[in-house]
Design a protein around this motif. Sequence first.
Motif, PDB file in Angstrom:
ATOM      1  N   ASN A  74       0.810  -1.234   0.000  1.00 47.93           N
ATOM      2  CA  ASN A  74       0.000   0.000   0.000  1.00 47.93           C
ATOM      3  C   ASN A  74       0.838   1.277   0.000  1.00 47.93           C
ATOM      4  O   ASN A  74       0.321   2.345   0.335  1.00 47.93           O
ATOM      5  CB  ASN A  74      -0.991   0.017   1.165  1.00 47.93           C
ATOM      6  CG  ASN A  74      -1.996  -1.110   1.079  1.00 47.93           C
ATOM      7  OD1 ASN A  74      -2.428  -1.470  -0.019  1.00 47.93           O
ATOM      8  ND2 ASN A  74      -2.353  -1.677   2.206  1.00 47.93           N
ATOM      9  N   LEU A  75       2.103   1.205  -0.335  1.00 49.74           N
ATOM     10  CA  LEU A  75       2.954   2.388  -0.452  1.00 49.74           C
ATOM     11  C   LEU A  75       3.696   2.337  -1.778  1.00 49.74           C
ATOM     12  O   LEU A  75       3.893   1.266  -2.355  1.00 49.74           O
ATOM     13  CB  LEU A  75       3.963   2.454   0.706  1.00 49.74           C
ATOM     14  CG  LEU A  75       3.376   2.644   2.100  1.00 49.74           C
ATOM     15  CD1 LEU A  75       4.462   2.476   3.146  1.00 49.74           C
ATOM     16  CD2 LEU A  75       2.729   4.001   2.233  1.00 49.74           C
ATOM     17  N   ILE A  76       4.117   3.487  -2.271  1.00 48.90           N
ATOM     18  CA  ILE A  76       4.868   3.548  -3.519  1.00 48.90           C
ATOM     19  C   ILE A  76       6.346   3.654  -3.178  1.00 48.90           C
ATOM     20  O   ILE A  76       6.784   4.612  -2.533  1.00 48.90           O
ATOM     21  CB  ILE A  76       4.408   4.741  -4.380  1.00 48.90           C
ATOM     22  CG1 ILE A  76       2.942   4.540  -4.769  1.00 48.90           C
ATOM     23  CG2 ILE A  76       5.277   4.865  -5.616  1.00 48.90           C
ATOM     24  CD1 ILE A  76       2.332   5.717  -5.483  1.00 48.90           C
ATOM     25  N   LEU A  77       7.111   2.655  -3.610  1.00 51.99           N
ATOM     26  CA  LEU A  77       8.535   2.591  -3.279  1.00 51.99           C
ATOM     27  C   LEU A  77       9.333   3.610  -4.077  1.00 51.99           C
ATOM     28  O   LEU A  77       9.008   3.928  -5.224  1.00 51.99           O
ATOM     29  CB  LEU A  77       9.094   1.201  -3.577  1.00 51.99           C
ATOM     30  CG  LEU A  77       8.532   0.034  -2.792  1.00 51.99           C
ATOM     31  CD1 LEU A  77       9.201  -1.252  -3.230  1.00 51.99           C
ATOM     32  CD2 LEU A  77       8.704   0.238  -1.302  1.00 51.99           C
ATOM     33  N   ARG A  78      10.393   4.092  -3.455  1.00 47.90           N
ATOM     34  CA  ARG A  78      11.385   4.900  -4.150  1.00 47.90           C
ATOM     35  C   ARG A  78      12.690   4.119  -4.092  1.00 47.90           C
ATOM     36  O   ARG A  78      13.214   3.834  -3.006  1.00 47.90           O
ATOM     37  CB  ARG A  78      11.542   6.253  -3.478  1.00 47.90           C
ATOM     38  CG  ARG A  78      12.539   7.119  -4.207  1.00 47.90           C
ATOM     39  CD  ARG A  78      12.561   8.510  -3.670  1.00 47.90           C
ATOM     40  NE  ARG A  78      13.568   9.278  -4.409  1.00 47.90           N
ATOM     41  CZ  ARG A  78      14.024  10.429  -4.020  1.00 47.90           C
ATOM     42  NH1 ARG A  78      13.563  10.981  -2.926  1.00 47.90           N
ATOM     43  NH2 ARG A  78      14.933  11.045  -4.720  1.00 47.90           N
ATOM     44  N   VAL A  79      13.202   3.756  -5.262  1.00 49.41           N
ATOM     45  CA  VAL A  79      14.411   2.937  -5.353  1.00 49.41           C
ATOM     46  C   VAL A  79      15.447   3.727  -6.141  1.00 49.41           C
ATOM     47  O   VAL A  79      15.180   4.180  -7.249  1.00 49.41           O
ATOM     48  CB  VAL A  79      14.110   1.589  -6.047  1.00 49.41           C
ATOM     49  CG1 VAL A  79      15.350   0.717  -6.075  1.00 49.41           C
ATOM     50  CG2 VAL A  79      12.974   0.868  -5.362  1.00 49.41           C
ATOM     51  N   GLU A  80      16.637   3.905  -5.557  1.00 47.83           N
ATOM     52  CA  GLU A  80      17.696   4.691  -6.190  1.00 47.83           C
ATOM     53  C   GLU A  80      19.053   4.153  -5.752  1.00 47.83           C
ATOM     54  O   GLU A  80      19.147   3.338  -4.844  1.00 47.83           O
ATOM     55  CB  GLU A  80      17.564   6.170  -5.804  1.00 47.83           C
ATOM     56  CG  GLU A  80      17.630   6.389  -4.302  1.00 47.83           C
ATOM     57  CD  GLU A  80      17.217   7.773  -3.869  1.00 47.83           C
ATOM     58  OE1 GLU A  80      16.907   8.604  -4.732  1.00 47.83           O
ATOM     59  OE2 GLU A  80      17.224   8.011  -2.654  1.00 47.83           O
ATOM     60  N   TRP A  81      20.096   4.620  -6.416  1.00 49.18           N
ATOM     61  CA  TRP A  81      21.455   4.233  -6.025  1.00 49.18           C
ATOM     62  C   TRP A  81      21.746   4.794  -4.644  1.00 49.18           C
ATOM     63  O   TRP A  81      21.407   5.929  -4.340  1.00 49.18           O
ATOM     64  CB  TRP A  81      22.487   4.761  -7.016  1.00 49.18           C
ATOM     65  CG  TRP A  81      22.460   4.070  -8.330  1.00 49.18           C
ATOM     66  CD1 TRP A  81      22.008   4.579  -9.508  1.00 49.18           C
ATOM     67  CD2 TRP A  81      22.897   2.745  -8.610  1.00 49.18           C
ATOM     68  NE1 TRP A  81      22.131   3.634 -10.495  1.00 49.18           N
ATOM     69  CE2 TRP A  81      22.670   2.498  -9.979  1.00 49.18           C
ATOM     70  CE3 TRP A  81      23.446   1.733  -7.831  1.00 49.18           C
ATOM     71  CZ2 TRP A  81      22.987   1.296 -10.568  1.00 49.18           C
ATOM     72  CZ3 TRP A  81      23.762   0.518  -8.442  1.00 49.18           C
ATOM     73  CH2 TRP A  81      23.532   0.315  -9.782  1.00 49.18           C
ATOM     74  N   ALA A  82      22.370   3.999  -3.804  1.00 48.60           N
ATOM     75  CA  ALA A  82      22.736   4.442  -2.467  1.00 48.60           C
ATOM     76  C   ALA A  82      23.992   5.301  -2.554  1.00 48.60           C
ATOM     77  O   ALA A  82      24.921   4.989  -3.293  1.00 48.60           O
ATOM     78  CB  ALA A  82      22.990   3.253  -1.562  1.00 48.60           C
ATOM     79  N   THR A  83      24.003   6.387  -1.817  1.00 50.69           N
ATOM     80  CA  THR A  83      25.190   7.227  -1.769  1.00 50.69           C
ATOM     81  C   THR A  83      26.135   6.681  -0.710  1.00 50.69           C
ATOM     82  O   THR A  83      25.684   6.307   0.383  1.00 50.69           O
ATOM     83  CB  THR A  83      24.833   8.685  -1.436  1.00 50.69           C
ATOM     84  OG1 THR A  83      24.119   8.705  -0.205  1.00 50.69           O
ATOM     85  CG2 THR A  83      23.977   9.301  -2.526  1.00 50.69           C
ATOM     86  N   PRO A  84      27.426   6.590  -0.998  1.00 43.81           N
ATOM     87  CA  PRO A  84      28.363   6.065   0.007  1.00 43.81           C
ATOM     88  C   PRO A  84      28.377   6.971   1.226  1.00 43.81           C
ATOM     89  O   PRO A  84      28.281   8.185   1.117  1.00 43.81           O
ATOM     90  CB  PRO A  84      29.712   6.097  -0.699  1.00 43.81           C
ATOM     91  CG  PRO A  84      29.435   6.335  -2.133  1.00 43.81           C
ATOM     92  CD  PRO A  84      28.086   6.950  -2.233  1.00 43.81           C
ATOM     93  N   ARG A  85      28.457   6.348   2.396  1.00 43.66           N
ATOM     94  CA  ARG A  85      28.462   7.162   3.604  1.00 43.66           C
ATOM     95  C   ARG A  85      29.834   7.762   3.846  1.00 43.66           C
ATOM     96  O   ARG A  85      30.857   7.151   3.550  1.00 43.66           O
ATOM     97  CB  ARG A  85      27.988   6.386   4.815  1.00 43.66           C
ATOM     98  CG  ARG A  85      28.742   5.174   5.167  1.00 43.66           C
ATOM     99  CD  ARG A  85      28.151   4.586   6.417  1.00 43.66           C
ATOM    100  NE  ARG A  85      28.404   3.152   6.346  1.00 43.66           N
ATOM    101  CZ  ARG A  85      28.224   2.335   7.324  1.00 43.66           C
ATOM    102  NH1 ARG A  85      27.783   2.772   8.459  1.00 43.66           N
ATOM    103  NH2 ARG A  85      28.494   1.072   7.193  1.00 43.66           N
ATOM    104  N   ALA A  86      29.819   8.962   4.379  1.00 43.74           N
ATOM    105  CA  ALA A  86      31.070   9.661   4.673  1.00 43.74           C
ATOM    106  C   ALA A  86      31.627   9.154   5.990  1.00 43.74           C
ATOM    107  O   ALA A  86      30.911   9.029   6.976  1.00 43.74           O
ATOM    108  CB  ALA A  86      30.836  11.161   4.753  1.00 43.74           C
ATOM    109  N   ASN A  87      32.935   8.860   6.018  1.00 42.68           N
ATOM    110  CA  ASN A  87      33.552   8.358   7.258  1.00 42.68           C
ATOM    111  C   ASN A  87      34.150   9.474   8.023  1.00 42.68           C
ATOM    112  O   ASN A  87      34.964  10.165   7.800  1.00 42.68           O
ATOM    113  CB  ASN A  87      34.595   7.296   6.923  1.00 42.68           C
ATOM    114  CG  ASN A  87      33.901   6.032   6.451  1.00 42.68           C
ATOM    115  OD1 ASN A  87      32.743   5.790   6.766  1.00 42.68           O
ATOM    116  ND2 ASN A  87      34.615   5.223   5.688  1.00 42.68           N
TER     117      ASN A  87
END
Length: 147
Positions: free
Chosen positions: A134-147
């Motif tokens: 019952n929700l519309i997914l948003r799928v995208e490339w993950a951004t690398p996390r900053a260390n």
Amino acid sequence: KKGDHWTSRCPYKDLAPPSEGFVDKPAASDAASAATGATKGSYVPPSMRAGAERTGSDMRRRNDENSVRVTNLSEDTREPDLHDLFRPFGAVSRVYVAIDQKTGISRGFGFVNFVNKDDAQRAIDKLNGYGYDNLILRVEWATPRAN
């Protein structure tokens, strides 16, 4: 004074005979051979074993190139659900759904790592805007996390 001396504050500790049951430090020759790894049965960390090429930091590093971020997940979504949803697009190496530690409910986003980048792109193309639970997914490339 008679008896065992159990504390380091005892004023008579120097007068007590040395105990034979407990050895505080190994002998100097034992310590030198253990440091070089020459003794049989001594522990050698995996990174120092023969043929080891990777260091500890390399083993912990994930391949974020093939990682996809999925947002707008329902509270009931768990990792097996996402795995089943993304498996038709290719080999999935890792699935993570963020869960609130206090309530145990999904926080509404997760990550899916694919073995191949092409499979991840195909999943993004097909599932971005897909209706799920019952929700519309948003799928995208993950951004690398900053260390």
